[in-house]
Motif scaffolding. Structure first.
Motif, short mmCIF file in Angstrom:
data_model
loop_
_atom_site.label_atom_id
_atom_site.label_comp_id
_atom_site.label_asym_id
_atom_site.label_seq_id
_atom_site.Cartn_x
_atom_site.Cartn_y
_atom_site.Cartn_z
N PRO A 525 22.95 2.64 6.80
CA PRO A 525 22.65 3.64 7.83
C PRO A 525 21.74 3.13 8.93
O PRO A 525 21.83 3.56 10.08
CB PRO A 525 21.99 4.79 7.05
CG PRO A 525 21.51 4.17 5.78
CD PRO A 525 22.45 3.05 5.48
N GLY A 526 20.86 2.18 8.59
CA GLY A 526 19.89 1.69 9.56
C GLY A 526 20.54 0.99 10.74
O GLY A 526 20.00 1.00 11.85
N VAL A 527 21.68 0.35 10.50
CA VAL A 527 22.31 -0.40 11.59
C VAL A 527 22.78 0.56 12.67
O VAL A 527 22.83 0.22 13.86
CB VAL A 527 23.51 -1.22 11.05
CG1 VAL A 527 24.07 -2.12 12.13
CG2 VAL A 527 23.10 -2.05 9.86
N GLU A 528 23.11 1.77 12.26
CA GLU A 528 23.63 2.74 13.22
C GLU A 528 22.60 3.09 14.29
O GLU A 528 22.95 3.34 15.44
CB GLU A 528 24.07 4.03 12.49
CG GLU A 528 25.23 3.82 11.53
CD GLU A 528 26.38 3.04 12.16
OE1 GLU A 528 26.77 3.37 13.30
OE2 GLU A 528 26.87 2.09 11.53
N ALA A 529 21.31 3.12 13.88
CA ALA A 529 20.26 3.49 14.84
C ALA A 529 20.26 2.53 16.04
O ALA A 529 20.21 2.96 17.20
CB ALA A 529 18.91 3.50 14.15
N GLY A 530 20.34 1.23 15.74
CA GLY A 530 20.35 0.22 16.80
C GLY A 530 21.60 0.34 17.66
O GLY A 530 21.55 0.21 18.89
N LYS A 531 22.75 0.60 17.00
CA LYS A 531 24.01 0.71 17.74
C LYS A 531 23.95 1.92 18.68
O LYS A 531 24.39 1.85 19.83
CB LYS A 531 25.18 0.90 16.76
CG LYS A 531 25.63 -0.35 16.06
CD LYS A 531 26.91 -0.06 15.28
CE LYS A 531 27.23 -1.16 14.30
NZ LYS A 531 28.22 -0.78 13.31
N LYS A 532 23.38 3.03 18.17
CA LYS A 532 23.30 4.25 18.98
C LYS A 532 22.39 4.00 20.18
O LYS A 532 22.72 4.34 21.32
CB LYS A 532 22.72 5.37 18.11
CG LYS A 532 22.85 6.74 18.69
CD LYS A 532 22.60 7.80 17.62
CE LYS A 532 22.25 9.13 18.27
NZ LYS A 532 20.82 9.36 18.42
N ALA A 533 21.25 3.35 19.93
CA ALA A 533 20.31 3.09 21.01
C ALA A 533 20.94 2.16 22.05
O ALA A 533 20.73 2.33 23.27
CB ALA A 533 19.02 2.48 20.45
N ALA A 534 21.73 1.19 21.60
CA ALA A 534 22.41 0.28 22.55
C ALA A 534 23.36 1.07 23.43
O ALA A 534 23.45 0.84 24.65
CB ALA A 534 23.15 -0.81 21.79
N GLY A 535 24.05 2.02 22.82
CA GLY A 535 24.98 2.87 23.59
C GLY A 535 24.23 3.65 24.65
O GLY A 535 24.70 3.81 25.79
N GLU A 536 23.03 4.13 24.29
CA GLU A 536 22.24 4.91 25.25
C GLU A 536 21.78 4.04 26.41
O GLU A 536 21.73 4.49 27.56
CB GLU A 536 21.05 5.56 24.53
CG GLU A 536 21.48 6.74 23.66
CD GLU A 536 20.44 7.16 22.62
OE1 GLU A 536 20.79 8.01 21.79
OE2 GLU A 536 19.31 6.62 22.65
#
Ligand SMILES: O=P(O)(O)OC[C@H]1O[C@](O)(CO)[C@@H](O)[C@@H]1O
Length: 618
Positions: A525-536
């Motif tokens: 689940p932790g990897v998703e946080a970075g991916k989401k922030a990159a999208g932002e």
């Protein structure tokens, strides 16, 4: 004394200073012999959660006064140490693999304490192999063990999926290597360009480095990032051979941005070279993923499935690892056989006979079950260089978790790093021996130095490989003498069989350890946080560009300050990120600085070199 293939434990001289091996070790490190044999024994008792390090008095100060030192209870008496070595040495005869955990200081009491937890972990593994939902958050089965033993798959459909995929990989490989499947320009495919990241790259990279022959039927290169310069480099290195390159795009989800970008960049290179990508493209992905649909619609050369129940970091024995390996001439059935043998060994519930459990037990002891120490992986063999990198994802993505299975915040993990010995001896081993004590080492030893008949003595009685052996043994001894714990995994040779076994050994050790510390090893689940922030960030960049474009289309052009951009983006709180976005696009000549420099964020004014009228009215 010990021919490892048929190891015999004949009694060696146990007097420390007479031991030629220890003498040699001391010479390597210029250590006085007494530092290798401190005759004290202070076993420590390990509470299940946290191991208290005992403080005891040491009278070794030259003036005779006492000062307290940490005594973590490591056995130092050579005779006892030898007994411990013999007692705990694990051997897998068919694989020619040994596991030595004697230089980890766990006590008998600790092993007893761990027994119920390990039995629970064995039960969880058994359930997992029978098809339980072992990844509860994602509601998935975890089936990488079935890949090398399809008969163990919980139903015949999964079994035939595995077998059919393996057959398809072998058939496709035969056709490519024989030239039956050829590039549009004719001849044979000569190169593989593998596009993928994380678990869709690390296994194939490790195996290629470990096992590819010097002249493989197809050579392999990797694009495993969205770094444009790195991608350009790989494509440039292919040169005219792009025309005979098989591009294998690997992504379980089929939507990973880095992989998508790599694909788009490669497709552009194909267009520019006047080549038709689809005739040279292969996809390995889940059915109906974005990548799968793209490959199907565009009519790529081939598609191979990734299964929902195989995680990226445990996918080396799926088409992800098998196809690139087979195309390089690596015997993938041997790899699978090695993994299956290791899995069998790891199914015993007798801890001492279960190598994965021995690893998990040692990790728990060494890092107090909470990741308090790092695992430094040191293969003494160049071809195993990428093993530590491979393990980094397998271990850290599996064990690095915020919550346990009961929802408690635990912030678990086990840090892995390392390259290879003896190279690292001339880099950071100084700190390991003398500096901060925040690690334990795993040595990977390979007994066979060179193929038979190729060795020679560079000094009387001494080969180059003897030096490598000496460096490993010397480092192990010198670290232990300073209370640094280590594990040694020994294999006879680096073969498809032993590489398969190593992968399987660590996959299972991670699973058992995760069970023991009660976490889900199979989600991330932790990897998703970075991916989401990159999208932002990328969404914000689009707004910044729109604002700059509007100002740059004015007559005269209106250069904007950072505050003005932030205000017009309605994102004053994101001013730092806006600054970084502008600095990045300016560094790439996509924005011009009218006043000041990017280095003085408060003072500069920026505009775009070109006004995009279409975008203005989009
Ligand atoms: O194979 P995919 O779906 O492209 O994912 C690549 C990697 O990204 C992750 O999902 C997260 O980093 C890994 O677990 C995985 O191996």
């Amino acid at each position: 004394m010990a021919s490892i293939s048929g190891i015999c434990f004949s009694s060696p001289s146990l007097k420390p200073n007479k031991n030629p091996f220890l003498r040699a070790t001391a010479a390597f490190f210029s250590l006085p012999m007494h530092s290798l044999s401190v005759p004290t024994r202070s076993p420590r008792i390990a509470p299940a959660h946290s191991v208290a390090r005992e403080i005891s008095a040491d009278f070794s100060k030259s003036d005779g006064s006492a000062f307290p030192t940490k005594n973590n209870g490591l056995e130092k008496d050579p005779r006892e140490l030898w007994r411990r070595y013999v007692d705990w040495l694990y051997q897998h005869k068919d694989l020619g693999l040994f596991l030595d955990v004697s230089r980890v200081g766990f006590t008998d009491e600790f092993v007893d304490q761990m027994e119920p937890r390990l039995q629970a972990a064995f039960k969880a593994m058994d359930d997992l192999e029978k098809g339980a939902i072992a990844n509860p958050d994602e509601g998935r089965m975890v089936g990488h063990y079935w890949l090398r033993s399809p008969d163990r798959a919980p139903n015949s459909f999964l079994k035939s999926q595995i077998e059919n995929t393996l057959d398809a990989v072998c058939a496709f490989t035969d056709d490519v290597v024989s030239g039956k499947i050829k590039p549009p320009s004719g001849g044979h495919f000569t190169q593989i360009l593998s596009v993928g990241i994380g678990g869709s790259a690390l296994g194939p990279q490790f195996v290629a480095e470990a096992l590819a022959p010097d002249n493989p039927p197809l050579k392999i290169r990797f694009i495993d990032n969205t770094d444009p310069a790195g991608i350009d480099h790989q494509i440039a290195q292919l040169g005219p051979e792009l025309a005979s390159t098989l591009v294998i795009v690997i992504s379980k989800s089929g939507g990973t941005p880095e992989t998508r970008n790599g694909l788009l960049e490669v497709q552009k290179a194909f267009r520019e070279a006047g080549l038709e990508f689809a005739k040279q493209g292969v996809a390995i992905t889940q059915e109906n993923s974005l990548l799968d649909n793209t490959a199907r619609i565009e009519g790529w050369l081939a598609r191979f499935p990734m299964f929902d129940w195989v995680g990226g970091r445990t996918s080396e024995m799926s088409a992800v690892g098998l196809l690139p390996a087979a195309l390089q001439g690596i015997n993938i059935r041997e790899m699978l056989a090695g993994a299956a043998l290791m899995d069998d060994a790891n199914r015993t519930t007798v801890v001492k006979d279960n190598p994965a459990a021995l690893l998990a037990l040692s990790w728990y002891w060494a890092c107090d079950g909470v990741g308090s120490k790092d695992m430094v992986v040191l293969p003494y063999k160049d071809s195993l260089l990428l093993f530590s990198r491979y393990l980094q994802q397998l271990v850290m993505e599996s064990l690095g978790k915020e919550f346990d299975l009961d929802g408690n915040r635990v912030n678990q993990g086990l840090t892995v790093y390392g390259n290879k010995g003896s190279t690292d001896q001339h880099a950071y081993i100084q700190q390991l021996r003398d500096g901060v004590h925040n690690f334990f080492v795993t040595f990977i030893e390979v007994l066979r130095d060179r193929p038979p008949g190729h060795d020679w003595e560079l000094e009387p009685g001494v080969t180059c490989g003897d030096y490598l052996f000496g460096m490993l043994q010397g480092t192990r001894s010198a670290l232990y003498a300073n209370d640094r714990e280590s594990i040694t995994v020994t294999v006879q040779e680096v073969t498809p069989r032993t590489v398969g076994a190593l992968v399987a050994l660590y996959e299972r050790a991670v699973g058992i350890y995760a069970s023991v510390v009660n976490i889900n090893a199979y989600h991330q689940p932790g990897v998703e946080a970075g991916k989401k922030a990159a999208g932002e960030v990328l969404a914000l960049q689009k707004r910044v560009l729109a604002v700059l474009n509007e100002a740059s289309c004015k007559e005269p052009v209106e250069p904007l300050t950072l505050d003005q951009v932030a205000e017009r983006c309605h994102a004053p709180e994101d001013i730092e990120m806006i600054y970084k976005i502008i600095a990045h696009i300016a560094a790439n000549d996509r924005a011009l600085i009218a006043e000041g420099t990017c280095g003085s964020p408060r003072g500069f004014k920026v505009f775009l070199g070109e006004c995009n009228v279409d975008e203005l009215y989009a």
